[in-house]
Design an enzyme around this catalytic site. Structure first.
Site: not given
Lengths: 363, 817
Positions: A98, A196, A248
């Site tokens: 920006y 995780e 996972d």
């Protein structure tokens, strides 16, 4: 964060600008070369056990309109970073994007954040200064630590001593963007458990796993940010703590493990500084799905593709991973960490983790 | 509807009755009813056509007399009518011919001439007269003055359409200020709606006739087109017809009219580009078609049990052993010298052998003996069965012709064909030869192909293999090439005259023979240079290209096609490109869509040449003018109004080639322009970015701004010219450094204009003083990535002005301090 360090970073940036200057003066076409940051140009460093960039280079040259624009932006960014270091301030990558809007030259403004992020990576590589040393930080990643660790952090408002169990709330200690500002004071930890998902982290904290097993629970929040990987690496190297990864049971989680253990493609120039090759994978393993009869989802096509490409990936060319991945392709199933809850809320802390960790000789 | 059939039987004399109402109509009457065929279909168009016919005539007349044309056209409003006045400075017309030229259709000098001219049939101007008298009822008023005569002739005439003859109402002498020339004044119904076409016609005439001065005065406007050159177009000459493209009927007529006795003489006398050699080639081609060729068979090989000497000796009786042996030996040796031998060759050999033996041995070998010898040898060569012996059914020995045919067929067909199949085919083909009644084995190519076809058909049928068209053609071609043209004398002209088939063979032979393109002196192309000059004169464009093709022939008439293209500049960019059509230097204004030229332009894929073409066909879009000129001794028009070139394939091909030739230049121009545009864009962008970058780099590093010219020149692959000066004693040393960063060698012309006298010029420099300024000039050639330093010394107070040529401005960076 020493002023000396800042001075050096600044000098290295200005050297780059001076290089362009000299190229102009010599009648050469201004240019800079950076390693090609693609999968094809990633090589395994046998010695360090991490992934680093190969020999292929891309040249950003003023030869073309595109290249010239890139270099112009680079020079403007160098100026900005040098000023930032001079004033001892910092900014986020998004702020840089920006901020470029305020530059007097429209040609130098960034079109999107990918462009500014990429440029910062370029400058990191060419100047051999990490972006943390440029005082550039990513958006807060929100990764946290919970566990028996006492540390001192140099904040903008002075030094703070924090105990990551006693001085923090349920959320834990938030890892700062530049973990090199942390000094480890004392710890009672036996190992690091990188988790995780937030749900599982909260479960472990609620069940008091960190206290019971003297574990430093690091919340990865998905693909771990640089700071998370850096602090993990430092905890391992400086406190000699084994690192375990609990994720996972799907191919994407194996990649999370891979980036902790071996480094990622985007930051391969920093692998040496970010990767922890000794990190071990707890699970969920495909073998666990079978052994604990966990609730599963079928593998999607993209899961299968990912698994197959991991079989080709040298990072996963070990007997262990080949066996696990092939097993998963065979059963065609995947399970989340939280599927362990099917066996009761305490199953993970009472049974699964202790069993796995002792198998891995961590406890 | 009345049926005449039903009444035929009842009433007699119907045919007679009908015949009474049938009568000849005069050509003038015919055209009176068919004005449109001559381009007078409307009032608007009539005016344009009348101008066109009058101006064409005027240009032709002046050019023929070697006078630079000066033509004045005026159109006046005259009540309900328009009055058209056309004046030229031509040679004028005699009192006798004038009324016929203007007052009789189909009267002219050009119709029978093979020579390029604007008018051809002698219709145009008299048709204008006819149109004028039909619409206004006024006679044509014609003034003409021939060179040197003191007075001009003045006529008023109309055309008697019944007789197609002029009807003179006024005939007197008058005075006229032009020393020579013709003036015609016609009053006609009309309007100026076709003003645009009229202007186009005049303007385009000016484009292709840069040697003419044209003036057009209308009620409200006045145009003058001045001469661009004093050079008249080259005078054209009449030529004879070219053998390619004359039709059978024409040749039959020519045969009847010629004084020549022999075909060779006829060809050489009556046709252009035919000399003795070409005539011989044509005659050979005629023989091949008319008589056929003779098959040449291989002489016996050593392993064959054929003893020619014995055969000849046996066939020769009562000539003495020694002479006979010599005769036989000479024949055998000569036959053996041939790779292959045809019947007539054998006849020659035997005759030569007979003459020689007679010379050496004094024994005469007469015609009969020779015939016997020829017969004996030839029968052996073609393996003919003995007359006396019954064909031996048991011993089916293969004819030697089969072996010969096999060799030829095997070599001519693809290797994929089975040997067995070829062999069977060869056997059948050989049998066709054996079956020939004429055992000289004379065949035309067509007959040969029939034989091959038959043999191939049988092979397909019995051996169950395919023997395709290509294979058949290859075998035919191979055998035809082995066969030999016969030496028979061609028929004489008078013999040929009544023989339609033979004449047709001759015409075919003429077409098949390579003959040089017809001479172009009968044509007067504008030439590519003048086309370009003409386009440059009339169109303000960025690019011009022109191409003139070599002469070609259609129907015995030579023609040349020329094309020109103008692109860019002031030519309007919107809409389709303009197509300017010309035939024999005459602009074609109407019937654009019916013209072969337009068809060809539309058929070309203009996208390949960098022009926009919606849908990939049709007229291209963009700021382009495409010009096509067809010059011929006889331009084939679609109609007598001469508005559109007919779709003759030969002409269309040449139009296409000419346009493509010019379009290729356009393409490379456009490509170059595009790449220059890209370069300019790049240079513009880099020209802002790099200085900004340099400024920023200087700011960040705290140094002075770096010099970036070198870098930019290198980036743009540019040629960089930089001036360096340094104080040198009481003057200054000037060096101009030329760096070539392009990928090719560059030849430059570097001129430095200095206000005081330069000294110590470096090599290759010339200095010329002009009005107190010195022009110091080098012409360095610099290789890619090379550098040249051009130096001189000059006074301190001198000022410079650097000029660099030879490199496109986009590729050049000059830093003149």
């Amino acid at each position: 964060m020493s002023a000396e360090n800042d001075q050096q970073a600044k000098e290295q940036l200005l050297d780059l600008a001076a290089q362009f200057y000299d190229q102009f003066e010599l009648g050469e076409i201004p240019h800079m070369s950076v390693p090609t940051r693609t999968k094809n140009n990633i090589e395994y460093d046998e010695e360090m056990d991490v992934w680093v960039y190969g020999d292929r280079e891309s040249t950003r040259s003023a030869n073309s309109v595109r290249g010239a624009r890139k270099l112009l932006k680079a020079v403007y960014t160098i100026e900005f970073l040098a000023n930032q270091l001079e004033e001892d301030r910092s900014s986020t990558l998004r702020e840089l994007y920006y901020l470029s809007e305020s530059w007097d030259n429209e040609e130098a403004q960034f079109n999107d954040q990918d462009e500014s992020n990429g440029l910062i990576e370029d400058l990191e590589i060419v100047s051999e200064v990490t972006r943390e040393d440029f005082h550039m930080r990513p958006e807060e990643s929100g990764a946290t630590i919970m566990g028996p660790l006492h540390l001192r952090e140099q904040t903008r408002r002075g030094e703070r001593e924090i105990h990551c169990q006693k001085d923090v709330g349920e959320g834990g200690y938030q890892i700062p963007n530049n973990p090199d500002t942390i000094e480890f004071l004392d710890n009672d930890a036996d190992f690091i458990l990188a988790v995780e998902t937030g749900g599982m982290r909260d479960r472990l904290v609620e069940n008091g796993f960190d206290e019971e097993y003297n574990a430093l629970i690091v919340h990865l929040k998905g693909q771990p940010a640089r700071a998370t990987r850096r602090i993990t690496k430092r905890l391992h190297d400086e406190l000699d703590l084994p690192v375990t990864v609990f994720a996972d049971g799907d191919p994407w989680s194996y990649r999370i493990y891979g980036s902790i253990a071996y480094g990622s493609i985007k930051s391969a120039h920093l692998s040496e500084y970010l990767a922890t090759p000794e990190a071990q994978y707890i699970g969920i393993q495909p073998a666990d799905i079978v052994e604990y009869d966990l609730p599963t989802d079928p593998l999607s096509d993209s899961d299968i593709n990912a698994l197959e490409s991991e079989l080709e990936d040298p990072r996963f060319q070990t007997d262990y991973w080949e066996e696990q991945i092939e097993l998963q392709l065979e059963i065609e199933k995947k399970s989340e960490q939280q599927s362990l809850a099917a066996r009761g809320l305490d199953f993970v802390t009472d049974t699964y983790l202790p069993e796995r960790l002792s198998e891995m000789n961590v406890i | 509807m009345t049926s005449f059939q039903s009444t035929l039987g009842d009433e007699s004399g119907i045919a007679e009755e009908l015949a009474e109402s049938q009568q000849a109509i005069s050509i003038a009457e015919f055209f009176e009813k068919n004005k449109h065929m001559l381009g007078f279909d409307s009032g608007a168009r009539g005016l344009v056509t009348a101008v066109k016919e009058a101006v064409d005539n005027a240009l032709d007349a002046a050019e023929e007399a070697g006078i630079l044309p000066d033509i004045y056209v005026e159109i006046q409003e005259s009540g309900d009518y328009y009055k058209l006045i056309v004046e030229d400075n031509g040679p004028g017309l005699t009192k006798e011919s004038l009324p016929k030229v203007f007052g009789k259709l189909l009267y002219g000098s050009r119709f029978h001439a093979r020579e390029q001219s604007r008018g051809q049939q002698g219709i145009g101007i008299s048709a204008a007269v006819l149109y004028s008298q039909l619409t206004s009822g006024k006679p044509a008023k014609i003034t003409s003055r021939t060179q040197g005569s003191s007075e001009a002739e003045y006529f008023e005439l109309i055309i008697d359409t019944d007789e197609n003859e002029p009807e003179i109402s006024v005939e007197e002498t008058t005075s006229w200020d032009r020393p020579h020339g013709t003036r015609i004044e016609l009053e006609m119904e009309g309007n100026m709606r076709a003003r645009q076409q009229l202007h186009d016609y005049i303007k385009h005439t000016a484009v292709v006739n840069p040697h003419a001065r044209l003036e057009l005065r209308e009620p409200n406007a006045h145009f003058k087109f001045e001469r661009a050159t004093d050079q008249l177009p080259e005078e054209t000459e009449e030529i004879r017809p070219h053998p390619h493209g004359v039709e059978l009927g024409t040749v039959i007529k020519m045969l009847a009219a010629t004084d020549s006795q022999t075909i060779s003489g006829f060809l050489q006398e009556e046709f252009t580009r035919v000399g003795k050699k070409t005539a011989d080639s044509v005659i050979d081609a005629f023989r091949d078609r008319h008589y056929g060729r003779e098959m040449r068979w291989q002489p016996p090989a050593s392993h064959e049990a054929i003893d020619l000497e014995t055969l000849v000796s046996d066939a020769t009786a009562n000539k003495g052993a020694e002479a006979t042996a010599a005769f036989a030996d000479a024949i055998a040796a000569a036959v053996d010298d041939h790779d292959r031998i045809a019947h007539h060759e054998l006849v020659d050999i035997v005759e030569t052998a007979a003459d020689r033996t007679e010379d050496e041995h004094g024994t005469a070998f007469g015609e009969t003996v020779q015939e016997h010898a020829v017969d004996a040898v030839w029968r052996a060569l073609i393996d003919a069965p003995e007359d006396t012996a019954e064909p031996d059914e048991d011993v089916v020995e293969e004819s030697r012709l089969v072996t010969d045919c096999y060799e030829l067929a095997d070599a001519a067909t693809s290797t994929r064909k089975d040997d067995e199949v070829i062999h069977a085919f060869a056997g059948r083909l050989a049998a066709k030869f054996e079956d020939e009644e004429d055992d000289r084995h004379r065949l035309t190519r067509r007959q040969l192909r029939e034989h091959v076809d038959r043999a191939a058909d049988l092979t397909e049928e019995y051996d169950d293999v395919s023997f395709g068209d290509t294979a058949r053609e290859n075998v035919t071609e191979a055998i035809w090439n082995v066969m030999l043209t016969v030496p028979d004398d061609p028929p004489l002209v008078r013999e040929l005259e009544g023989d339609r088939d033979a004449t047709s063979d001759l015409v075919d032979g003429m077409r098949a023979t390579d003959i040089m393109a017809p001479p172009t002196r009968c044509l007067s192309p504008i030439t590519d240079e003048l086309i370009q000059a003409g386009l440059e004169k009339e169109f303000d464009a960025d690019f011009y290209a022109a191409a003139t093709r070599d002469a070609e022939v259609h129907s015995g008439d030579p023609f040349i096609v020329e094309a020109g293209i103008a692109y860019g500049g002031e030519i309007p960019a919107e809409g389709g490109a303009d197509v300017l059509r010309f035939a024999n230097r005459v602009p074609l204004v109407y019937q654009r869509g019916a013209c072969a030229t337009t068809d060809v332009v539309k058929s070309i894929g203009w996208r390949n040449y960098g022009l926009d073409q919606p849908g990939g066909s049709g007229l291209p879009n963009g700021p382009a003018v495409i010009m096509v000129h067809v010059a011929s001794t006889n331009v084939p028009f679609t109609s007598e109004s001469k508005d559109a070139v007919a779709n003759v394939p030969e002409i269309e091909d040449e139009i296409e080639l000419a346009i493509r030739e010019a379009a290729r230049e356009l393409k490379s121009y456009l490509n170059k322009r595009r790449s220059m545009e890209k370069r300019r864009k790049k240079q513009n962008v880099l020209g802002t970015i790099l200085p900004e970058m340099a400024e920023k780099v200087a700011e960040v590093t705290g140094r002075d701004e770096p010099d970036i010219d070198d870098a930019i020149a290198r980036i743009m692959n540019n040629v960089l010219v930089e001036r360096h000066t340094e104080a040198n004693g009481d003057g200054q040393g000037v060096s101009l450094v030329v760096e070539n960063h392009s990928s090719t060698n560059e030849s430059l012309e570097v001129t430095d204009i200095v206000t005081s006298e330069p000294r110590n010029l470096s090599d290759g420099a010339t200095a010329v003083e002009m009005d107190g300024e010195w022009f110091v000039k080098w012409e360095p050639e610099i290789s890619s990535e090379g550098e040249a330093v051009l130096e001189y010394e000059v006074d301190d107070d001198a000022s410079f002005d650097l000029d660099v040529k030879g490199v496109e401005s986009e590729k050049l960076t000059v830093t003149d301090q």
